[in-house]
Design a protein around this motif. Sequence first.
Motif, PDB file in Angstrom:
ATOM      1  N   ASN A 149       0.822  -1.212   0.000  1.00 54.65           N
ATOM      2  CA  ASN A 149       0.000   0.000   0.000  1.00 54.65           C
ATOM      3  C   ASN A 149       0.854   1.259   0.000  1.00 54.65           C
ATOM      4  O   ASN A 149       0.504   2.243  -0.656  1.00 54.65           O
ATOM      5  CB  ASN A 149      -0.956  -0.009   1.199  1.00 54.65           C
ATOM      6  CG  ASN A 149      -2.159  -0.872   0.931  1.00 54.65           C
ATOM      7  OD1 ASN A 149      -2.905  -0.628  -0.004  1.00 54.65           O
ATOM      8  ND2 ASN A 149      -2.334  -1.897   1.729  1.00 54.65           N
ATOM      9  N   GLY A 177       2.179   1.530  -3.546  1.00 49.53           N
ATOM     10  CA  GLY A 177       1.117   1.905  -4.472  1.00 49.53           C
ATOM     11  C   GLY A 177       0.727   3.361  -4.374  1.00 49.53           C
ATOM     12  O   GLY A 177       0.270   3.957  -5.344  1.00 49.53           O
ATOM     13  N   THR A 216       1.164   3.405 -10.590  1.00 46.62           N
ATOM     14  CA  THR A 216       1.492   2.121  -9.977  1.00 46.62           C
ATOM     15  C   THR A 216       0.454   1.666  -8.962  1.00 46.62           C
ATOM     16  O   THR A 216       0.567   0.566  -8.436  1.00 46.62           O
ATOM     17  CB  THR A 216       2.862   2.186  -9.277  1.00 46.62           C
ATOM     18  OG1 THR A 216       2.813   3.184  -8.252  1.00 46.62           O
ATOM     19  CG2 THR A 216       3.957   2.501 -10.270  1.00 46.62           C
ATOM     20  N   ASN A 217      -0.542   2.483  -8.676  1.00 43.27           N
ATOM     21  CA  ASN A 217      -1.533   2.148  -7.666  1.00 43.27           C
ATOM     22  C   ASN A 217      -2.513   1.108  -8.202  1.00 43.27           C
ATOM     23  O   ASN A 217      -3.110   1.285  -9.255  1.00 43.27           O
ATOM     24  CB  ASN A 217      -2.279   3.405  -7.227  1.00 43.27           C
ATOM     25  CG  ASN A 217      -3.034   3.203  -5.947  1.00 43.27           C
ATOM     26  OD1 ASN A 217      -3.164   2.094  -5.441  1.00 43.27           O
ATOM     27  ND2 ASN A 217      -3.546   4.293  -5.412  1.00 43.27           N
ATOM     28  N   ASN A 267      -3.204  -3.566  -3.957  1.00 43.21           N
ATOM     29  CA  ASN A 267      -1.900  -3.336  -3.319  1.00 43.21           C
ATOM     30  C   ASN A 267      -1.689  -4.282  -2.147  1.00 43.21           C
ATOM     31  O   ASN A 267      -0.595  -4.797  -1.942  1.00 43.21           O
ATOM     32  CB  ASN A 267      -1.782  -1.890  -2.840  1.00 43.21           C
ATOM     33  CG  ASN A 267      -1.644  -0.907  -3.967  1.00 43.21           C
ATOM     34  OD1 ASN A 267      -1.149  -1.227  -5.037  1.00 43.21           O
ATOM     35  ND2 ASN A 267      -2.096   0.304  -3.731  1.00 43.21           N
ATOM     36  N   ALA A 288       4.414  -5.003  -5.367  1.00 42.86           N
ATOM     37  CA  ALA A 288       3.292  -4.143  -5.752  1.00 42.86           C
ATOM     38  C   ALA A 288       3.703  -3.116  -6.789  1.00 42.86           C
ATOM     39  O   ALA A 288       2.947  -2.833  -7.729  1.00 42.86           O
ATOM     40  CB  ALA A 288       2.712  -3.454  -4.514  1.00 42.86           C
ATOM     41  N   GLY A 333       2.178  -3.024 -10.471  1.00 44.04           N
ATOM     42  CA  GLY A 333       1.551  -1.766 -10.882  1.00 44.04           C
ATOM     43  C   GLY A 333       2.157  -1.203 -12.144  1.00 44.04           C
ATOM     44  O   GLY A 333       1.452  -0.707 -13.025  1.00 44.04           O
TER      45      GLY A 333
END
Length: 96
Positions: free
Chosen positions: A18, A21, A27-28, A34, A84, A88
């Motif tokens: 998280n 992200g 990239t989120n 995430n 992540a 992402g």
Amino acid sequence: MDIPSLIVQLISGALGGNAAGSLSEKTNLGTVGNSIAGAIGGGVGGQILNALLGLGGTAATSGLDIGTIISGFLTGGFSGGVTALVIGLLKSRFAH
């Protein structure tokens, strides 16, 4: 495999995912995405990093102490964040 260490790595991986992200809108993956990517990366990557860095042997013999928690949190959070971010970036790259 030490189950309490794995749980710490999964949780820290989700937190790291998280955090990673939130660095960029590209990239989120959303909170759930995430968290899932980070938890998977934190669990798998944390175990790999512990094995490579030699942290796993002491964790198995000593139980869950503060050193085990810190190493699990660092390795899980780092690998969860990287996982992540990579997922992402791949998602944003191939979404066009």
